[in-house]
Design an enzyme around this catalytic site. Structure first.
Site, mmCIF file in Angstrom:
data_model
loop_
_atom_site.group_PDB
_atom_site.id
_atom_site.type_symbol
_atom_site.label_atom_id
_atom_site.label_comp_id
_atom_site.label_asym_id
_atom_site.label_seq_id
_atom_site.Cartn_x
_atom_site.Cartn_y
_atom_site.Cartn_z
ATOM 1 N N ASP A 128 14.862 -21.221 -19.956
ATOM 2 C CA ASP A 128 15.954 -20.811 -19.059
ATOM 3 C C ASP A 128 15.594 -19.616 -18.182
ATOM 4 O OD1 ASP A 128 17.615 -22.790 -19.947
ATOM 5 O OD2 ASP A 128 18.602 -21.549 -21.449
ATOM 6 N N ARG A 178 18.213 -24.166 -35.279
ATOM 7 C CA ARG A 178 19.421 -23.432 -34.882
ATOM 8 C C ARG A 178 20.230 -23.199 -36.157
ATOM 9 N NH1 ARG A 178 19.247 -23.039 -29.242
ATOM 10 N NH2 ARG A 178 18.479 -24.923 -28.246
ATOM 11 N N ARG A 220 22.032 -24.603 -19.451
ATOM 12 C CA ARG A 220 23.474 -24.657 -19.766
ATOM 13 C C ARG A 220 24.214 -23.485 -19.137
ATOM 14 N NH1 ARG A 220 22.115 -26.785 -24.928
ATOM 15 N NH2 ARG A 220 21.969 -24.695 -25.796
ATOM 16 N N THR A 238 11.885 -18.823 -23.537
ATOM 17 C CA THR A 238 12.939 -19.815 -23.275
ATOM 18 C C THR A 238 12.694 -20.416 -21.896
ATOM 19 O OG1 THR A 238 15.270 -20.048 -22.622
ATOM 20 C CG2 THR A 238 14.425 -17.821 -22.671
ATOM 21 N N GLY A 261 15.854 -22.384 -29.068
ATOM 22 C CA GLY A 261 15.262 -23.524 -28.352
ATOM 23 C C GLY A 261 13.750 -23.353 -28.245
ATOM 24 N N ASP A 296 16.299 -16.544 -18.543
ATOM 25 C CA ASP A 296 17.560 -15.826 -18.310
ATOM 26 C C ASP A 296 17.624 -14.519 -19.093
ATOM 27 O OD1 ASP A 296 17.675 -16.944 -20.811
ATOM 28 O OD2 ASP A 296 19.709 -17.720 -20.630
ATOM 29 N N ASP A 314 17.862 -15.190 -26.068
ATOM 30 C CA ASP A 314 18.778 -14.070 -26.310
ATOM 31 C C ASP A 314 19.562 -14.227 -27.606
ATOM 32 O OD1 ASP A 314 20.257 -16.138 -25.299
ATOM 33 O OD2 ASP A 314 21.380 -14.931 -23.862
HETATM 34 P P1 ADP Z 1 17.975 -18.848 -28.250
HETATM 35 O O1 ADP Z 1 17.268 -17.829 -29.085
HETATM 36 O O2 ADP Z 1 17.038 -19.814 -27.620
HETATM 37 O O3 ADP Z 1 18.973 -18.216 -27.306
HETATM 38 P P2 ADP Z 1 20.201 -19.662 -29.955
HETATM 39 O O4 ADP Z 1 21.257 -19.047 -29.099
HETATM 40 O O5 ADP Z 1 20.457 -21.005 -30.556
HETATM 41 O O6 ADP Z 1 18.789 -19.779 -29.245
HETATM 42 O O7 ADP Z 1 19.935 -18.612 -31.160
HETATM 43 C C1 ADP Z 1 18.938 -18.876 -32.119
HETATM 44 C C2 ADP Z 1 19.408 -18.426 -33.478
HETATM 45 O O8 ADP Z 1 19.627 -16.999 -33.469
HETATM 46 C C3 ADP Z 1 20.738 -18.984 -33.934
HETATM 47 O O9 ADP Z 1 20.612 -20.289 -34.483
HETATM 48 C C4 ADP Z 1 21.145 -17.977 -34.989
HETATM 49 O O10 ADP Z 1 20.446 -18.218 -36.204
HETATM 50 C C5 ADP Z 1 20.644 -16.662 -34.405
HETATM 51 N N1 ADP Z 1 21.713 -15.969 -33.670
HETATM 52 C C6 ADP Z 1 22.288 -16.311 -32.501
HETATM 53 N N2 ADP Z 1 23.285 -15.467 -32.155
HETATM 54 C C7 ADP Z 1 23.343 -14.539 -33.136
HETATM 55 C C8 ADP Z 1 24.176 -13.376 -33.378
HETATM 56 N N3 ADP Z 1 25.145 -13.013 -32.536
HETATM 57 N N4 ADP Z 1 23.952 -12.664 -34.500
HETATM 58 C C9 ADP Z 1 22.978 -13.014 -35.359
HETATM 59 N N5 ADP Z 1 22.179 -14.094 -35.209
HETATM 60 C C10 ADP Z 1 22.352 -14.849 -34.124
#
Ligand code: ADP
Length: 319
Positions: A128, A72, A172, A126, A11, A130, A103
């Site tokens: 959030d 994403r 969320r 982020t 995000g 968090d 995260d």
């Molecule tokens: P944020 O970084 O804001 O928490 P997301 O949860 O959408 O956002 O994660 C961003 C990107 O990180 C995902 O679209 C994916 O490409 C990668 N990602 C998320 N979780 C994992 C994971 N468990 N292992 C590897 N890559 C991941």
């Protein structure tokens, strides 16, 4: 170490550009080459690498969103999708990587560090707020100030008409933005995903508030706790009062970063480069008690932030 790469992922949040600027300029000042990666982990698939220098990050410090763009890309969480990308990435001669995101992005960054053997450092960004390992993530302060500004305006009209307003804010899985918005705006109720709530009790308290002379009732609802319209519909069955709904939505993500977020991003960007140069890897940089610390990129057992409980208690006293 000769060449590092930088990306934004997940995000978007205000201040990501300021962080990229600090990484690039901090690296250039140490004689490193820098590659930008566009569109997060998706950029790895399509080899969206391009050289950056101190000039390429001119004029972006104050801009919201991310100039490197983000995406994403859930497939990156699958080992079988990650593995074929490794060779193209290593062919770029990248000795270190900085990932700016939340995260989810840190989990992806951890995979690059451990599976591809590329030293990687995360910068928490982020709305959030968090992420364990930093008191503040980049973009949270900006989002909070936007939400507070919006709620203050809604409050004026709520007071004028004596209305109840259910205002939905982002979050969320995290109630940090909601509870801090509630504290800043004197909300009567704050609903967050981390705490159960009872709509009957909420209505009783709101009625009691009107009886004590309150002129309005403001409910701040984190999107992960419930939708504001659901709560309004439930309350209308119990209360005979005028109830309105406002969903702040993506307005909370955009806009120019606050001074706080610009300074945080600048400090963490420089710190990330220092970590890489100091031989540290698989860590994130964060602000703890005003100082910068490096902690593991992915924590063993992420916990609910202690400060959240304190904020909830404050809100229950001050509402
Ligand atoms: P944020 O970084 O804001 O928490 P997301 O949860 O959408 O956002 O994660 C961003 C990107 O990180 C995902 O679209 C994916 O490409 C990668 N990602 C998320 N979780 C994992 C994971 N468990 N292992 C590897 N890559 C991941």
């Amino acid at each position: 170490m000769k060449r590092i790469a930088v990306m934004t992922s997940g995000g978007d949040s205000a201040g990501m550009n300021a962080a990229v600027r600090a990484v690039v300029r901090g690296a250039c000042a140490q004689g490193l080459e820098v590659l930008g990666i566009r569109e997060g982990f998706m950029g790895l698939v399509h080899e969206h690498f391009f050289p950056m220098d101190a000039n390429s990050v001119g004029g972006i410090l104050h801009r919201g969103g991310t100039e490197l763009r983000t995406f994403r890309y859930p497939d990156f969480a699958k080992p079988e999708c990650r593995q074929p990308l490794r060779e193209a990435f290593l062919a770029q001669g990248i000795d270190g990587l900085v990932v700016i995101g939340g995260d989810g992005s840190f989990r992806g960054a951890h995979c690059i560090d451990t599976e591809w053997n590329v030293p990687t450092v995360g910068i928490p960004a982020t709305i959030d707020n968090d992420i364990e390992g930093t008191d503040f993530s980049i973009g949270f302060d900006t989002a909070l100030n936007i939400a507070v500004d919006c709620v203050d305006k809604i409050r004026d009209t709520a007071t004028s008409h004596g209305r109840i307003f259910c205002i939905e804010v982002m979050g969320r899985a995290s109630g940090m933005l909601a509870i801090t918005t509630g504290l800043c705006c004197g909300a009567e109720e704050v609903l967050i995903p981390e705490h159960p709530f009872d709509i009957n009790e909420i209505c009783t308290r709101i009625d009691a508030g009107y009886d004590r002379g309150k002129k309005h009732a403001i409910l701040i609802i984190a999107e992960g706790a419930a939708s504001a319209s659901e709560i309004a519909t439930g309350m209308r069955l119990i209360l005979d009062r005028e109830i309105r709904v406002a969903v702040l939505g993506h307005i909370q993500r955009g806009g120019e970063p606050t001074a706080f977020d610009r300074i945080l991003a600048s400090r963490l960007g420089i710190a990330a480069v220092q970590q890489l140069l100091g031989g540290k890897r698989d860590v994130m940089v964060g602000l703890i008690g005003g100082e910068i610390f490096a902690t593991p990129l992915v924590k063993e057992s992420p916990s609910v932030r202690v400060i959240l409980g304190e904020y909830v208690k404050l809100q229950q006293i001050l509402h």
